[in-house]
Design a protein around this motif. Structure first.
Motif, mmCIF file in Angstrom:
data_model
loop_
_atom_site.group_PDB
_atom_site.id
_atom_site.type_symbol
_atom_site.label_atom_id
_atom_site.label_comp_id
_atom_site.label_asym_id
_atom_site.label_seq_id
_atom_site.Cartn_x
_atom_site.Cartn_y
_atom_site.Cartn_z
ATOM 1 N N ILE A 89 0.859 -1.203 0.000
ATOM 2 C CA ILE A 89 0.000 0.000 0.000
ATOM 3 C C ILE A 89 0.891 1.248 0.000
ATOM 4 O O ILE A 89 0.630 2.221 -0.713
ATOM 5 N N ASN A 90 1.956 1.190 0.790
ATOM 6 C CA ASN A 90 2.892 2.318 0.891
ATOM 7 C C ASN A 90 3.431 2.681 -0.490
ATOM 8 O O ASN A 90 3.472 3.857 -0.877
ATOM 9 N N GLU A 91 3.802 1.661 -1.230
ATOM 10 C CA GLU A 91 4.350 1.858 -2.581
ATOM 11 C C GLU A 91 3.271 2.412 -3.515
ATOM 12 O O GLU A 91 3.471 3.400 -4.209
ATOM 13 N N LYS A 92 2.109 1.727 -3.467
ATOM 14 C CA LYS A 92 0.992 2.067 -4.366
ATOM 15 C C LYS A 92 0.499 3.490 -4.118
ATOM 16 O O LYS A 92 0.184 4.220 -5.065
ATOM 17 N N GLU A 93 0.423 3.870 -2.856
ATOM 18 C CA GLU A 93 -0.155 5.179 -2.498
ATOM 19 C C GLU A 93 0.919 6.247 -2.316
ATOM 20 O O GLU A 93 0.616 7.350 -1.869
ATOM 21 N N ASN A 94 2.175 5.843 -2.578
ATOM 22 C CA ASN A 94 3.283 6.772 -2.372
ATOM 23 C C ASN A 94 3.268 7.346 -0.954
ATOM 24 O O ASN A 94 3.417 8.556 -0.760
ATOM 25 N N GLY A 95 3.082 6.492 0.003
ATOM 26 C CA GLY A 95 2.953 6.918 1.399
ATOM 27 C C GLY A 95 4.290 7.066 2.099
ATOM 28 O O GLY A 95 5.350 6.929 1.484
ATOM 29 N N ASN A 96 4.205 7.325 3.389
ATOM 30 C CA ASN A 96 5.417 7.486 4.190
ATOM 31 C C ASN A 96 5.267 6.639 5.457
ATOM 32 O O ASN A 96 5.351 7.119 6.567
ATOM 33 N N MET A 97 5.023 5.347 5.220
ATOM 34 C CA MET A 97 4.624 4.478 6.322
ATOM 35 C C MET A 97 5.778 3.714 6.961
ATOM 36 O O MET A 97 5.595 3.112 8.029
#
Ligand SMILES: Cc1cc2nc3c(=O)[nH]c(=O)nc-3n(C[C@H](O)[C@H](O)[C@H](O)COP(=O)(O)O)c2cc1C
Length: 251
Positions: A89-97
């Motif tokens: 999800i972090n990769e897909k959503e370009n997150g900072n998790m």
């Protein structure tokens, strides 16, 4: 009348001898569904459950644990902390998790999630007439377990659980727990050393009697002695390194 959940908890004891009767796929599914409905920190659901039916995989895991009931059971579950899906999800959503699942807090959250799901499975299995035993022994070699089960980064095996119909010769009784007042503190923690030591001494005597009766006097150990022997050894000193390798507790 159906027994209450309270009654069920009071009958719990670990089972280590099972009949040769595999769990059906339907029962396995129900058990996992029971686990999934446990509360989960912030809805994160940071765990997965790996079901093992393949005798060869069980055999390989038994080499890690050294316990025969890893092979001889109705079904084997392995419980893992799982942030792999969160990393996707972090990769897909370009997150900072990353800071979240690589932190000490992330490890606690995951471990708590796993334990809650597993205890739901255990209680449900016991309600269905099965016996269970948790298997922390799988942490004897986390790298090997990861290899056997193809665990990716951000997935860490915490323990297994053997489930099955208790064998007829598995006679035993629930192990008495610490005194209620020793474990339960109302409003504030009571650190009164004299009271705590007195409660431990009382418990030591009870446990000593329990072992003496169960083994016809062969074993006569207090709980304190058992705990000192076990906790004085440094167990699994590689765990921090293994956690780091899997992307845990880096911050
Ligand atoms: C996380 C966890 C790991 C455990 N690992 C093992 C194990 O590797 N082998 C085993 O025989 N029992 C294992 N146990 C079972 C405990 O020894 C058992 O629960 C404890 O002695 C209390 O006994 P009872 O479950 O019969 O009440 C484990 C229990 C827990 C909660």
């Amino acid at each position: 009348m159906k027994q209450s959940v309270y009654d069920l908890t009071q009958q719990h004891r670990s089972i280590r001898n099972f009949k040769d009767e595999p769990l059906s796929d339907e029962v396995v599914k129900q058990l996992v569904e029971a686990g999934q409905m446990a509360s989960t920190s912030s809805y994160i659901q940071a765990y997965s459950i790996i079901g093992v039916r393949d005798p060869e995989i069980k055999k390989a895991l038994k080499e890690v644990s050294g316990q025969q009931y890893v092979v001889d059971n109705g079904y084997l579950f392995v419980y893992v902390i799982d942030y792999y899906r969160h990393s996707l999800i972090n990769e897909k959503e370009n997150g900072n998790m990353n800071t979240s699942f690589e932190s000490a807090e992330g490890l606690l959250v995951g471990a708590i999630d796993v334990a809650l799901a597993a205890e739901n499975v255990a209680l449900t299995a016991e309600d269905m007439g099965y016996g269970v035993v948790f298997l922390g022994s799988l942490r004897n070699d986390v790298a090997k377990v990861s290899e056997i089960l193809d665990l990716p980064e951000h997935v860490f095996p915490l323990f297994g659980m053997a489930v099955g119909i208790p064998s007829d010769n598995d006679q035993g009784s629930p192990k008495q727990r610490l005194p209620f007042e020793h474990v339960f503190h109302e409003n504030k923690y009571n650190a009164d050393k004299v009271a705590q030591l007195e409660q431990i001494e009382r418990y030591d005597k009870d446990i000593q009697n329990y072992y003496e009766q169960r083994t016809n006097g062969q074993r006569s150990e207090t709980w304190s002695e058992q705990i000192v022997n076990m906790m004085s050894q440094k167990t699994r000193p590689d765990i921090l390194e293994r956690l780091n390798q899997k992307g845990f507790i880096k911050k």
